[in-house]
Scaffold this motif. Structure first.
Motif, PDB file in Angstrom:
ATOM      1  N   VAL A 111       0.867  -1.176   0.000  1.00  0.00           N
ATOM      2  CA  VAL A 111       0.000   0.000   0.000  1.00  0.00           C
ATOM      3  C   VAL A 111       0.904   1.227   0.000  1.00  0.00           C
ATOM      4  O   VAL A 111       1.877   1.283   0.758  1.00  0.00           O
ATOM      5  CB  VAL A 111      -0.896   0.013   1.252  1.00  0.00           C
ATOM      6  CG1 VAL A 111      -1.853   1.191   1.217  1.00  0.00           C
ATOM      7  CG2 VAL A 111      -1.648  -1.299   1.398  1.00  0.00           C
ATOM      8  N   GLN A 112       0.581   2.208  -0.841  1.00  0.00           N
ATOM      9  CA  GLN A 112       1.416   3.405  -0.938  1.00  0.00           C
ATOM     10  C   GLN A 112       0.584   4.649  -0.706  1.00  0.00           C
ATOM     11  O   GLN A 112      -0.532   4.761  -1.214  1.00  0.00           O
ATOM     12  CB  GLN A 112       2.052   3.439  -2.324  1.00  0.00           C
ATOM     13  CG  GLN A 112       3.042   4.555  -2.558  1.00  0.00           C
ATOM     14  CD  GLN A 112       3.595   4.492  -3.978  1.00  0.00           C
ATOM     15  OE1 GLN A 112       4.313   3.558  -4.346  1.00  0.00           O
ATOM     16  NE2 GLN A 112       3.217   5.459  -4.787  1.00  0.00           N
ATOM     17  N   ALA A 113       1.118   5.595   0.079  1.00  0.00           N
ATOM     18  CA  ALA A 113       0.393   6.829   0.382  1.00  0.00           C
ATOM     19  C   ALA A 113       1.373   7.995   0.463  1.00  0.00           C
ATOM     20  O   ALA A 113       2.488   7.849   0.976  1.00  0.00           O
ATOM     21  CB  ALA A 113      -0.347   6.684   1.709  1.00  0.00           C
ATOM     22  N   ILE A 117       4.437  -3.480   7.782  1.00  0.00           N
ATOM     23  CA  ILE A 117       5.817  -2.994   7.820  1.00  0.00           C
ATOM     24  C   ILE A 117       5.873  -1.680   7.062  1.00  0.00           C
ATOM     25  O   ILE A 117       5.771  -1.654   5.831  1.00  0.00           O
ATOM     26  CB  ILE A 117       6.775  -4.020   7.190  1.00  0.00           C
ATOM     27  CG1 ILE A 117       6.722  -5.316   8.000  1.00  0.00           C
ATOM     28  CG2 ILE A 117       8.197  -3.480   7.126  1.00  0.00           C
ATOM     29  CD1 ILE A 117       7.454  -6.461   7.359  1.00  0.00           C
ATOM     30  N   PRO A 118       5.987  -0.547   7.789  1.00  0.00           N
ATOM     31  CA  PRO A 118       6.042   0.755   7.118  1.00  0.00           C
ATOM     32  C   PRO A 118       7.476   1.107   6.724  1.00  0.00           C
ATOM     33  O   PRO A 118       8.417   0.798   7.452  1.00  0.00           O
ATOM     34  CB  PRO A 118       5.523   1.721   8.184  1.00  0.00           C
ATOM     35  CG  PRO A 118       5.895   1.089   9.483  1.00  0.00           C
ATOM     36  CD  PRO A 118       6.001  -0.402   9.254  1.00  0.00           C
ATOM     37  N   ALA A 119       7.639   1.742   5.577  1.00  0.00           N
ATOM     38  CA  ALA A 119       8.962   2.179   5.121  1.00  0.00           C
ATOM     39  C   ALA A 119       8.793   3.370   4.193  1.00  0.00           C
ATOM     40  O   ALA A 119       7.742   3.544   3.580  1.00  0.00           O
ATOM     41  CB  ALA A 119       9.671   1.044   4.391  1.00  0.00           C
ATOM     42  N   PHE A 120       9.826   4.180   4.101  1.00  0.00           N
ATOM     43  CA  PHE A 120       9.816   5.297   3.157  1.00  0.00           C
ATOM     44  C   PHE A 120      10.235   4.778   1.783  1.00  0.00           C
ATOM     45  O   PHE A 120      11.042   3.858   1.674  1.00  0.00           O
ATOM     46  CB  PHE A 120      10.799   6.386   3.604  1.00  0.00           C
ATOM     47  CG  PHE A 120      10.405   7.048   4.884  1.00  0.00           C
ATOM     48  CD1 PHE A 120       9.412   8.015   4.915  1.00  0.00           C
ATOM     49  CD2 PHE A 120      11.010   6.692   6.079  1.00  0.00           C
ATOM     50  CE1 PHE A 120       9.037   8.623   6.101  1.00  0.00           C
ATOM     51  CE2 PHE A 120      10.646   7.291   7.280  1.00  0.00           C
ATOM     52  CZ  PHE A 120       9.659   8.262   7.287  1.00  0.00           C
ATOM     53  N   LYS A 175       5.266   3.457   2.305  1.00  0.00           N
ATOM     54  CA  LYS A 175       4.848   2.183   1.748  1.00  0.00           C
ATOM     55  C   LYS A 175       4.581   1.237   2.915  1.00  0.00           C
ATOM     56  O   LYS A 175       5.366   1.180   3.863  1.00  0.00           O
ATOM     57  CB  LYS A 175       5.971   1.623   0.874  1.00  0.00           C
ATOM     58  CG  LYS A 175       5.624   0.350   0.143  1.00  0.00           C
ATOM     59  CD  LYS A 175       6.822  -0.194  -0.617  1.00  0.00           C
ATOM     60  CE  LYS A 175       7.854  -0.807   0.332  1.00  0.00           C
ATOM     61  NZ  LYS A 175       8.989  -1.452  -0.369  1.00  0.00           N
ATOM     62  N   PHE A 176       3.426   0.576   2.881  1.00  0.00           N
ATOM     63  CA  PHE A 176       3.081  -0.383   3.931  1.00  0.00           C
ATOM     64  C   PHE A 176       3.019  -1.768   3.308  1.00  0.00           C
ATOM     65  O   PHE A 176       2.217  -1.996   2.405  1.00  0.00           O
ATOM     66  CB  PHE A 176       1.723  -0.060   4.538  1.00  0.00           C
ATOM     67  CG  PHE A 176       1.616   1.323   5.090  1.00  0.00           C
ATOM     68  CD1 PHE A 176       2.155   1.621   6.330  1.00  0.00           C
ATOM     69  CD2 PHE A 176       1.030   2.341   4.362  1.00  0.00           C
ATOM     70  CE1 PHE A 176       2.076   2.906   6.828  1.00  0.00           C
ATOM     71  CE2 PHE A 176       0.955   3.630   4.857  1.00  0.00           C
ATOM     72  CZ  PHE A 176       1.480   3.908   6.106  1.00  0.00           C
ATOM     73  N   THR A 177       3.844  -2.650   3.769  1.00  0.00           N
ATOM     74  CA  THR A 177       3.730  -4.046   3.359  1.00  0.00           C
ATOM     75  C   THR A 177       2.850  -4.759   4.388  1.00  0.00           C
ATOM     76  O   THR A 177       3.098  -4.646   5.599  1.00  0.00           O
ATOM     77  CB  THR A 177       5.120  -4.722   3.298  1.00  0.00           C
ATOM     78  OG1 THR A 177       5.940  -3.975   2.410  1.00  0.00           O
ATOM     79  CG2 THR A 177       5.023  -6.154   2.818  1.00  0.00           C
ATOM     80  N   VAL A 178       1.812  -5.417   3.913  1.00  0.00           N
ATOM     81  CA  VAL A 178       0.901  -6.139   4.803  1.00  0.00           C
ATOM     82  C   VAL A 178       1.019  -7.618   4.490  1.00  0.00           C
ATOM     83  O   VAL A 178       0.867  -8.020   3.327  1.00  0.00           O
ATOM     84  CB  VAL A 178      -0.558  -5.670   4.614  1.00  0.00           C
ATOM     85  CG1 VAL A 178      -1.500  -6.402   5.572  1.00  0.00           C
ATOM     86  CG2 VAL A 178      -0.663  -4.164   4.807  1.00  0.00           C
TER      87      VAL A 178
END
Lengths: 86, 86
Positions: B31-33, B63-66, B80-83
């Motif tokens: 997921v990207q925001a 897992i959130p990351a820039f 970016k959130f990896t679920v």
């Protein structure tokens, strides 16, 4: 274990340091935020804390959930992030 | 696997359904925001998707990351959130 409360004005790098410290000491951290600005700072802090904890060999993950909180007698919905090693 | 792009105007329940569907089919979702409003909708969607996936016996983590993205030739920093299941 105390809950780390994040506001829209919180510095995400400072919150990240606090998250990493609590995870190192207690094995997990809880972060609470109300509103888009606060949630944004909180999740940026989690992303930064992950990089701090990687240095210690910890692969930290985040579990977001809704939680009801009482702010001055008023019921509000907050987002709570549990941060802990995978 | 396609990235789910979330905006400030995205309905978090609809995004949650998409996240849960992608996790069920591909084992993980990305997921990207960009910006506080979009990040807020995205993380609320992840919290809701967790409840959908729990019904399937999946304990989903985030897992959130820039990440750097190119928007019309302009470099922007996205979250970016990896679920994926724990």
């Amino acid at each position: 274990m105390q809950v780390l409360k994040v506001s829209a004005g919180s510095r995400s790098a400072a919150v990240a340091g606090a998250i990493a410290g609590v995870v190192r000491e207690h094995g997990r951290a809880e972060v609470q935020a109300i509103g888009a600005g606060a949630v944004n700072q909180a999740i940026k802090a989690v992303a930064i804390a992950r990089t701090y904890l990687e240095v210690d060999g910890l692969d930290a993950i985040c579990i977001p959930a809704f939680t009801d909180v009482d702010i001055g007698g008023e019921q509000r919905t907050a987002l709570k992030f549990t941060v802990e090693p995978r």
